[in-house]
Design a protein around this motif. Structure first.
Motif, short mmCIF file in Angstrom:
data_model
loop_
_atom_site.label_atom_id
_atom_site.label_comp_id
_atom_site.label_asym_id
_atom_site.label_seq_id
_atom_site.Cartn_x
_atom_site.Cartn_y
_atom_site.Cartn_z
N ASP A 1 131.98 35.57 -31.77
CA ASP A 1 131.03 35.26 -30.70
C ASP A 1 131.74 34.64 -29.51
OD1 ASP A 1 129.04 36.19 -32.37
OD2 ASP A 1 128.36 34.20 -33.00
N ARG B 1 133.94 37.01 -27.22
CA ARG B 1 133.25 37.97 -26.34
C ARG B 1 133.37 37.57 -24.87
NH1 ARG B 1 128.92 37.89 -30.44
NH2 ARG B 1 129.13 39.78 -31.70
N THR C 1 141.47 37.18 -28.57
CA THR C 1 140.73 38.27 -29.19
C THR C 1 141.17 38.42 -30.64
OG1 THR C 1 140.14 40.62 -29.00
CG2 THR C 1 142.41 40.03 -28.50
#
Length: 210
Positions: free
Chosen positions: A30, A33, A40
């Motif tokens: 979450d 994003r 990442t």
């Protein structure tokens, strides 16, 4: 001195290892994003096919792999295979998010100082698999979670961050575990984000984030 990242990483590559449902992984997914988070998740690995976190990763389009200890002739060969598989994704950080297997010397030789673990107690108190249960049995009034750099010991590496969770009089192992999980997820997201955006150093038992 353990090797560490003294400079911020533009977009850090994270490999997450897990054994369970993947709620810590989901918190990271979450957070990542948002491009400003600075990281990442590039792969998720597990030590069992039944780990629910694998499905979370697959739904997010993230590569997954499973390496079971029982499928290798020795623990050392499993450790070598895990090292090779994780190394293939060129991670800046490897995160144990409920990974229930201890890595070995080869893994730490490659990822020492860059492998971090989240544990559901205020270390050095209550290491091992049953932190909340042990905390309740001992009668402490404050429990919590610890993020630390993994070394050769069991839940014994340099501490990066800790968060306290009060123990209520009517707490059960389940209720305390759930409250710790909430604090643990927030701490993991906030601290990993700071580490990749600001950099960090590890000197002896001291971890510094500028």
């Amino acid at each position: 001195m353990i090797p560490s990242s003294e400079e911020p990483i533009l977009t850090a590559r994270l490999v997450v290892l897990l054994s369970g449902t993947g709620t810590l992984l989901q918190a990271l997914l979450d957070a990542t994003r948002e491009p400003a988070y600075g990281a990442t998740v590039v792969a998720v690995g597990a030590d069992r096919h039944s780990a629910g976190g694998l499905a979370r990763a697959e739904r997010a389009g993230i590569p997954t792999f499973t390496l079971r200890v029982r499928d290798f002739p020795s623990r050392e060969e499993w450790d070598a295979a895990l090292t090779e598989r994780v190394q293939a994704y060129e991670p800046d950080l490897v995160i144990s998010a409920g990974f229930l297997k201890l890595v070995g010397k080869q893994f730490l030789a490659v990822f020492g100082g860059r492998y971090v673990n989240s544990h559901n107690s205020l270390l050095p108190a209550f290491p091992g698999m049953h932190g909340p249960r042990d905390a309740l049995a001992y009668g402490v009034r404050v429990a919590g979670a610890t993020l630390f750099v993994v070394d050769e010991g069991v839940d014994a590496g340099p501490i990066i961050a800790q968060v306290a969770v009060p123990v209520e009089d009517d707490d059960t192992e389940e209720s305390l575990t759930e409250r710790i999980k909430g604090a643990e997820r927030r701490q993991l997201v906030d601290t990993i984000g700071a580490m990749v955006r600001l950099g960090f150093t590890v000197q002896g038992r001291k971890v510094t984030i500028p």
